[in-house]
Design a protein around this motif. Sequence first.
Motif, mmCIF file in Angstrom:
data_model
loop_
_atom_site.group_PDB
_atom_site.id
_atom_site.type_symbol
_atom_site.label_atom_id
_atom_site.label_comp_id
_atom_site.label_asym_id
_atom_site.label_seq_id
_atom_site.Cartn_x
_atom_site.Cartn_y
_atom_site.Cartn_z
ATOM 1 N N LYS A 232 3.571 13.420 6.785
ATOM 2 C CA LYS A 232 4.466 12.546 6.018
ATOM 3 C C LYS A 232 3.865 11.159 5.814
ATOM 4 O O LYS A 232 4.057 10.535 4.763
ATOM 5 C CB LYS A 232 5.811 12.441 6.749
ATOM 6 C CG LYS A 232 6.844 11.617 6.000
ATOM 7 C CD LYS A 232 8.162 11.556 6.761
ATOM 8 C CE LYS A 232 9.171 10.675 6.029
ATOM 9 N NZ LYS A 232 10.461 10.586 6.787
ATOM 10 N N ILE A 233 3.131 10.672 6.821
ATOM 11 C CA ILE A 233 2.526 9.342 6.704
ATOM 12 C C ILE A 233 1.568 9.301 5.519
ATOM 13 O O ILE A 233 1.579 8.351 4.717
ATOM 14 C CB ILE A 233 1.798 8.964 8.008
ATOM 15 C CG1 ILE A 233 2.802 8.816 9.151
ATOM 16 C CG2 ILE A 233 1.016 7.661 7.830
ATOM 17 C CD1 ILE A 233 2.164 8.652 10.528
ATOM 18 N N ALA A 234 0.730 10.321 5.385
ATOM 19 C CA ALA A 234 -0.225 10.381 4.273
ATOM 20 C C ALA A 234 0.490 10.427 2.928
ATOM 21 O O ALA A 234 0.076 9.766 1.961
ATOM 22 C CB ALA A 234 -1.140 11.588 4.427
ATOM 23 N N HIS A 235 1.555 11.196 2.844
ATOM 24 C CA HIS A 235 2.320 11.268 1.594
ATOM 25 C C HIS A 235 2.960 9.916 1.265
ATOM 26 O O HIS A 235 2.987 9.496 0.101
ATOM 27 C CB HIS A 235 3.401 12.353 1.701
ATOM 28 C CG HIS A 235 2.888 13.745 1.530
ATOM 29 N ND1 HIS A 235 2.383 14.217 0.339
ATOM 30 C CD2 HIS A 235 2.804 14.777 2.412
ATOM 31 C CE1 HIS A 235 2.013 15.479 0.475
ATOM 32 N NE2 HIS A 235 2.249 15.849 1.729
ATOM 33 N N THR A 236 3.491 9.246 2.294
ATOM 34 C CA THR A 236 4.108 7.927 2.078
ATOM 35 C C THR A 236 3.088 6.938 1.535
ATOM 36 O O THR A 236 3.368 6.178 0.596
ATOM 37 C CB THR A 236 4.706 7.404 3.395
ATOM 38 O OG1 THR A 236 5.700 8.318 3.864
ATOM 39 C CG2 THR A 236 5.332 6.029 3.195
ATOM 40 N N ILE A 237 1.892 6.936 2.122
ATOM 41 C CA ILE A 237 0.831 6.036 1.661
ATOM 42 C C ILE A 237 0.463 6.337 0.213
ATOM 43 O O ILE A 237 0.378 5.426 -0.634
ATOM 44 C CB ILE A 237 -0.411 6.158 2.568
ATOM 45 C CG1 ILE A 237 -0.109 5.580 3.953
ATOM 46 C CG2 ILE A 237 -1.616 5.451 1.945
ATOM 47 C CD1 ILE A 237 -1.187 5.854 4.985
ATOM 48 N N ALA A 238 0.237 7.611 -0.093
ATOM 49 C CA ALA A 238 -0.187 8.003 -1.441
ATOM 50 C C ALA A 238 0.882 7.667 -2.480
ATOM 51 O O ALA A 238 0.563 7.153 -3.568
ATOM 52 C CB ALA A 238 -0.508 9.489 -1.468
ATOM 53 N N ASP A 239 2.134 7.949 -2.176
ATOM 54 C CA ASP A 239 3.215 7.670 -3.126
ATOM 55 C C ASP A 239 3.354 6.174 -3.378
ATOM 56 O O ASP A 239 3.558 5.734 -4.524
ATOM 57 C CB ASP A 239 4.536 8.235 -2.591
ATOM 58 C CG ASP A 239 4.570 9.760 -2.561
ATOM 59 O OD1 ASP A 239 3.690 10.381 -3.213
ATOM 60 O OD2 ASP A 239 5.447 10.325 -1.884
ATOM 61 N N GLY A 395 -5.690 -7.852 5.161
ATOM 62 C CA GLY A 395 -5.948 -6.723 4.280
ATOM 63 C C GLY A 395 -5.459 -6.925 2.862
ATOM 64 O O GLY A 395 -5.356 -8.044 2.367
ATOM 65 N N SER A 396 -5.140 -5.809 2.210
ATOM 66 C CA SER A 396 -4.854 -5.792 0.776
ATOM 67 C C SER A 396 -3.474 -6.309 0.413
ATOM 68 O O SER A 396 -3.199 -6.598 -0.749
ATOM 69 C CB SER A 396 -4.977 -4.352 0.250
ATOM 70 O OG SER A 396 -3.980 -3.526 0.850
ATOM 71 N N GLY A 397 -2.585 -6.381 1.397
ATOM 72 C CA GLY A 397 -1.184 -6.694 1.118
ATOM 73 C C GLY A 397 -0.349 -5.456 0.867
ATOM 74 O O GLY A 397 0.884 -5.524 0.852
ATOM 75 N N MET A 398 -1.017 -4.321 0.685
ATOM 76 C CA MET A 398 -0.308 -3.071 0.427
ATOM 77 C C MET A 398 0.310 -2.556 1.727
ATOM 78 O O MET A 398 -0.401 -2.149 2.654
ATOM 79 C CB MET A 398 -1.269 -2.028 -0.145
ATOM 80 C CG MET A 398 -1.894 -2.390 -1.488
ATOM 81 S SD MET A 398 -0.695 -2.332 -2.877
ATOM 82 C CE MET A 398 -0.153 -4.039 -2.947
ATOM 83 N N THR A 399 1.657 -2.601 1.796
ATOM 84 C CA THR A 399 2.387 -2.277 3.018
ATOM 85 C C THR A 399 3.354 -1.132 2.734
ATOM 86 O O THR A 399 4.479 -1.338 2.282
ATOM 87 C CB THR A 399 3.162 -3.515 3.512
ATOM 88 O OG1 THR A 399 2.302 -4.664 3.480
ATOM 89 C CG2 THR A 399 3.675 -3.316 4.931
ATOM 90 N N PRO A 400 2.927 0.118 2.967
ATOM 91 C CA PRO A 400 3.767 1.279 2.648
ATOM 92 C C PRO A 400 5.098 1.227 3.399
ATOM 93 O O PRO A 400 5.147 0.801 4.554
ATOM 94 C CB PRO A 400 2.921 2.471 3.103
ATOM 95 C CG PRO A 400 1.518 1.969 3.108
ATOM 96 C CD PRO A 400 1.618 0.525 3.499
#
Length: 561
Positions: A232-239, A395-400
């Motif tokens: 689920k973590i990988a899916h959350t990041i990708a979405d 980092g990038s600021g991208m915070t899933p």
Amino acid sequence: MRNFILLICLFITIPLFAQDRITGHNFATRSEVIAQHGMAATSQPLATQVALDILKAGGNAIDAAIAANAVLGLTEPTGNGIGGDLFAIIWDAEKEELVGLNASGRSPYDLDLSYFKDNGYDKIPSYGPLPVSVPGCVSGWFSMHEKYGSKPMVEILKPAITYAREGFPLTEVIAHYWNIGANRLQQYDGFTEVYMPNGRAPQKGEIFKNPALANTLETIAQEGRDAFYKGKIAHTIADYIKEQGGFLSYKDMADHTDSWVEPVSTNYRGYDVYELPPNGQGTAVLQILNILEAYNIKEMGFGSPDYVHTFVEAKKIAFEDRAKYYADPDFVDIPVEQLISKAYADERRKLIDPEQAGNEYPAGELEQGNTIYMTVADDKGNMVSLIQSNYRGMGSGMTPPGLGFILQDRGELFSLQDGHNNVYEPHKRPFHTIIPAFVMKDGKPLISFGLMGGAMQPQGHAQIVVNLVDFGMNLQEAGDAPRIHHTSPSQPTGGKMTEGGVLNLESGFPEETIRELLRKGHKIAPAIGPFGGYQAIMYDAENDVYYGASESRKDGQAAGY
């Protein structure tokens, strides 16, 4: 009474500096830490204490390093976290071998060079979704644990989970950088919810909690590596990245792999200095040392204009090769053995003019280029040199959503120049700045150390070795000594900077040194904060004890038992 008053006046008018220490150089902040059974040195005291707790409970240095790194991802998100990459050098005491781990992630499959060119980019952005590459940290933990770990991951990650749920008080230096990062990254979705409680960055001494990260770490501890890369973590990041206009996908996460690699080395005056090969920049350390070895550095003296000039010129030469050659070895054939050869150093050294700073050195023609550092040692003799980073601080600021961490922006370090070794390509590892280091003497482990800070790292590593070997400093003094920082005219992204670069000298260098360096043509400018962060452990085989040292410029601590 009169004598007492005069004494008081003397203390008021004359400041007490470090030279009033009983022993040591006048720049030393404290003595070394010495212990028999285990040692940990990290950039945050709670992480150091967690490492010792794991060691005392029967865990080994690898278990303790993973536990401390997990705590650092929570307590020092200004430099690292599970959204970033990891590199390590490990001394296996049982097998008596030194091994390296490259746990850096790759670029997205679905993003190619044409996207940047078609959209008018001359460099990859520093923040946002485009510089995001696969985070390798968690995979690195499990690779280390599978090969060397002794305690279950549930037990190893428990301290970080507990601190994330119950909170911890923020330390001073981290609070400073957190405020800077928050001002820069608060525009990105998800960041403020995690890292700006009450609408602002937390301040020194305030209790910070991250329950989302606690849940993520708990899932990883219970379900393993695949929970992060295939669950689920990988899916959350990708979405999330797709919603932000980026390209990192579930397939990118699921296909991630680490690499066990053989460290590369050079011998500097009888000491074997080890670094990891590219895609990192550790090779530059070895190149700098090879060039310096022909000079009588000890006779020049620490802080002298001759030493600083020679060091800076050697660094410039090595960094030109760094800009041209260092990249992902899966995509280009990098002539590492030639780059670190003594013969190549002999040729490159001829370029140095002892009286004049070079504006630009050509890269050699060869046959066929913020962070945390920590180190742990255990009672069996195992030693871990580990470095981990998000890049650009937080980092990038991208915070899933719901995960409690920021994704790295390492992809910024790709070049957009056709034909460059480090040019952007799909599923490629970018040039990396983070490098762990290790020193051996007569085939035996001696020092596990690192010095964080982007391009400061190779020049910092080389300065630590020179301080120890040439200037006879102890482990703490070698890190406390004022440092040289030079910004290079060439970069691994292919861009150019100021001709000849700019030299920053930390406070503590004599005025006469600065004047002489200006006369030689160096461009010197003041700077606050680019001088890195150092941690180190040294093994004294004669007495069977460890020495520890921690960075006085950070919030860190070295401690043992």
